[in-house]
Scaffold this active site. Structure first.
Site, PDB file in Angstrom:
ATOM      1  N   SER A 147       0.865  -1.188   0.000  1.00 25.93           N
ATOM      2  CA  SER A 147       0.000   0.000   0.000  1.00 25.93           C
ATOM      3  C   SER A 147       0.896   1.231   0.000  1.00 25.93           C
ATOM      4  CB  SER A 147      -0.849   0.007   1.273  1.00 25.93           C
ATOM      5  OG  SER A 147      -1.390   1.296   1.516  1.00 25.93           O
ATOM      6  N   TYR A 162      -0.765  -1.017  10.225  1.00 25.10           N
ATOM      7  CA  TYR A 162      -0.983  -1.379   8.809  1.00 25.10           C
ATOM      8  C   TYR A 162       0.176  -0.847   7.970  1.00 25.10           C
ATOM      9  CZ  TYR A 162      -3.462  -1.561   4.262  1.00 25.10           C
ATOM     10  OH  TYR A 162      -3.833  -1.792   2.964  1.00 25.10           O
TER      11      TYR A 162
HETATM   12  N1  LIG Z   1      -8.685  -0.972  -1.301  1.00 29.65           N
HETATM   13  C1  LIG Z   1      -7.669  -0.132  -1.184  1.00 29.65           C
HETATM   14  O1  LIG Z   1      -7.834   1.099  -1.341  1.00 29.65           O
HETATM   15  C2  LIG Z   1      -6.279  -0.653  -0.909  1.00 29.65           C
HETATM   16  C3  LIG Z   1      -5.235   0.266  -0.952  1.00 29.65           C
HETATM   17  C4  LIG Z   1      -3.940  -0.171  -0.730  1.00 29.65           C
HETATM   18  C5  LIG Z   1      -3.699  -1.512  -0.496  1.00 29.65           C
HETATM   19  N2  LIG Z   1      -4.739  -2.380  -0.452  1.00 29.65           N
HETATM   20  C6  LIG Z   1      -4.404  -3.803  -0.209  1.00 29.65           C
HETATM   21  O2  LIG Z   1      -4.903  -4.568  -1.295  1.00 29.65           O
HETATM   22  C7  LIG Z   1      -5.143  -5.903  -0.857  1.00 29.65           C
HETATM   23  C8  LIG Z   1      -6.546  -6.326  -1.321  1.00 29.65           C
HETATM   24  O3  LIG Z   1      -7.488  -5.516  -0.648  1.00 29.65           O
HETATM   25  P1  LIG Z   1      -8.929  -5.186  -1.224  1.00 29.65           P
HETATM   26  O4  LIG Z   1      -9.088  -3.724  -1.176  1.00 29.65           O
HETATM   27  O5  LIG Z   1      -9.175  -5.940  -2.464  1.00 29.65           O
HETATM   28  O6  LIG Z   1      -9.819  -5.706   0.007  1.00 29.65           O
HETATM   29  P2  LIG Z   1     -10.914  -6.820   0.166  1.00 29.65           P
HETATM   30  O7  LIG Z   1     -11.871  -6.806  -0.971  1.00 29.65           O
HETATM   31  O8  LIG Z   1     -11.445  -6.668   1.555  1.00 29.65           O
HETATM   32  O9  LIG Z   1     -10.054  -8.168   0.085  1.00 29.65           O
HETATM   33  C9  LIG Z   1      -9.302  -8.640   1.152  1.00 29.65           C
HETATM   34  C10 LIG Z   1      -9.143 -10.129   0.956  1.00 29.65           C
HETATM   35  O10 LIG Z   1      -8.318 -10.650   1.999  1.00 29.65           O
HETATM   36  C11 LIG Z   1      -8.925 -11.832   2.488  1.00 29.65           C
HETATM   37  N3  LIG Z   1      -8.593 -12.045   3.885  1.00 29.65           N
HETATM   38  C12 LIG Z   1      -8.732 -11.155   4.902  1.00 29.65           C
HETATM   39  N4  LIG Z   1      -8.376 -11.746   6.053  1.00 29.65           N
HETATM   40  C13 LIG Z   1      -7.999 -13.018   5.759  1.00 29.65           C
HETATM   41  C14 LIG Z   1      -7.547 -14.124   6.526  1.00 29.65           C
HETATM   42  N5  LIG Z   1      -7.400 -14.061   7.863  1.00 29.65           N
HETATM   43  N6  LIG Z   1      -7.265 -15.287   5.886  1.00 29.65           N
HETATM   44  C15 LIG Z   1      -7.424 -15.390   4.547  1.00 29.65           C
HETATM   45  N7  LIG Z   1      -7.838 -14.380   3.766  1.00 29.65           N
HETATM   46  C16 LIG Z   1      -8.131 -13.215   4.374  1.00 29.65           C
HETATM   47  C17 LIG Z   1     -10.416 -11.591   2.313  1.00 29.65           C
HETATM   48  O11 LIG Z   1     -11.107 -12.824   2.220  1.00 29.65           O
HETATM   49  P3  LIG Z   1     -11.999 -13.533   3.368  1.00 29.65           P
HETATM   50  O12 LIG Z   1     -12.672 -12.446   4.138  1.00 29.65           O
HETATM   51  O13 LIG Z   1     -12.912 -14.403   2.580  1.00 29.65           O
HETATM   52  O14 LIG Z   1     -11.019 -14.318   4.174  1.00 29.65           O
HETATM   53  C18 LIG Z   1     -10.451 -10.877   0.987  1.00 29.65           C
HETATM   54  O15 LIG Z   1     -10.472 -11.826  -0.074  1.00 29.65           O
HETATM   55  C19 LIG Z   1      -4.956  -5.907   0.655  1.00 29.65           C
HETATM   56  O16 LIG Z   1      -3.679  -6.428   0.975  1.00 29.65           O
HETATM   57  C20 LIG Z   1      -5.026  -4.431   1.019  1.00 29.65           C
HETATM   58  O17 LIG Z   1      -4.298  -4.149   2.193  1.00 29.65           O
HETATM   59  C21 LIG Z   1      -6.020  -1.995  -0.653  1.00 29.65           C
END
Ligand SMILES: NC(=O)c1ccc[n+]([C@@H]2O[C@H](COP(=O)([O-])OP(=O)(O)OC[C@H]3O[C@@H](n4cnc5c(N)ncnc54)[C@H](OP(=O)(O)O)[C@@H]3O)[C@@H](O)[C@H]2O)c1
Length: 257
Positions: A147, A162
């Site tokens: 991130s 984070y």
């Molecule tokens: N959205 C943003 O603006 C943003 C910005 C910078 C970085 N990111 C990063 O991008 C990545 C994807 O995020 P996203 O925005 O696509 O969020 P998201 O839709 O909430 O996806 C997060 C994923 O992580 C899985 N997860 C969470 N806890 C888990 C656990 N204990 N075991 C296994 N799987 C787990 C969730 O699946 P389950 O709940 O089914 O387990 C879900 O598939 C993350 O690493 C996040 O930090 C996001």
């Protein structure tokens, strides 16, 4: 290079990929994209129903696993992938979350530990678990999702643990890249800025949040998972064959200001 040769660099028909966080958001889009370019893909997260639907859609393998359970990551993910799809050649660590919205001085220690476990130690564990398979098959590509908060402070959204976990991924990336280069295993990180997903929907849907994002993002569009996937594909495929140890920022210009 001819257009045909250039397009061939994206061909993943010989690849076996593991994508974590694939039950929603970025992970799901990455899994669809890698499968679309020919890879056999194992999708990993906790929500079994979503994983089963995606695995059916992309003709892949669903592996239900709580990645916070660090002791069991290796045994619950890698053996079924090897047995069903073959030795993994691509690993994308996209699962991640925040566990506290407190100011740094008030973050509960337990939340700090949970953040580091899921966002930093789980990718490390899974990278170590795929390592012998990549080494023995002549190489591989690991892409971590961090991130921009691993690079800059983000005003108004407290996220110290984070940010530490995501910055840790970049350090881990450089170190693994150097240690494993002789086995032709490339390790890189993609650092997204903000994009719409389950964890940011509320921010985008509130007038104040949307204004904050517009004000801080030079490019005049809302980020989506589609905007991040191209960088992951580039690094996972032969297009990235001479890139290792890097953190690539994809943020609409947020950190360029
Ligand atoms: N959205 C943003 O603006 C943003 C910005 C910078 C970085 N990111 C990063 O991008 C990545 C994807 O995020 P996203 O925005 O696509 O969020 P998201 O839709 O909430 O996806 C997060 C994923 O992580 C899985 N997860 C969470 N806890 C888990 C656990 N204990 N075991 C296994 N799987 C787990 C969730 O699946 P389950 O709940 O089914 O387990 C879900 O598939 C993350 O690493 C996040 O930090 C996001």
């Amino acid at each position: 290079m001819t257009p045909h040769a250039a397009a061939h660099l994206f061909d993943l028909h010989d690849a076996v990929a593991i994508v974590t966080g694939a039950s929603s958001g970025l992970g799901a889009e990455i899994a669809r994209t890698l499968a679309g370019f020919g890879a056999r893909v194992a999708v990993v997260a906790r929500r079994a129903d979503r994983l089963a639907a995606l695995a059916h859609e992309i003709d892949g393998l669903a592996v239900t696993c709580d990645l916070s359970d660090l002791e069991h990551i290796e045994s619950s993910i890698v053996p079924p992938v090897v047995e069903t799809l073959g030795s993994p050649t691509i690993l994308v660590n996209a699962a991640g979350n925040r566990f506290t919205e407190q100011q740094a001085e008030s973050e509960p220690l337990d939340a700090i530990r949970r953040t580091l476990d899921l966002n930093l130690l789980a990718p490390f564990q899974l990278a170590r678990a795929v390592f012998p398979h990549m080494r023995d098959t002549g190489g591989g590509a690991i892409v971590n999702i961090s991130s921009i908060s691993g690079r800059v402070g983000v005003p108004g959204i407290p996220q110290a643990s984070y940010a530490a976990s995501k910055a840790g991924l970049s350090g881990l990336t450089a170190e693994l890249a150097v240690q494993w280069a002789r086995h032709s295993i490339r390790v890189n990180t993609v650092a997204p800025g903000f994009f719409r997903s389950e964890i940011t929907d509320d921010l985008y849907d509130s007038e104040r949040g949307a204004r904050y994002l517009r004000r801080n993002t030079p490019l005049p569009k809302e980020g989506s998972a589609h905007d991040i996937v191209g960088a992951v594909l580039w690094l996972a495929a032969d297009t990235g064959s001479y890139v290792t140890g890097q953190t690539i920022v994809v943020d609409g210009g947020w950190t360029a200001r």
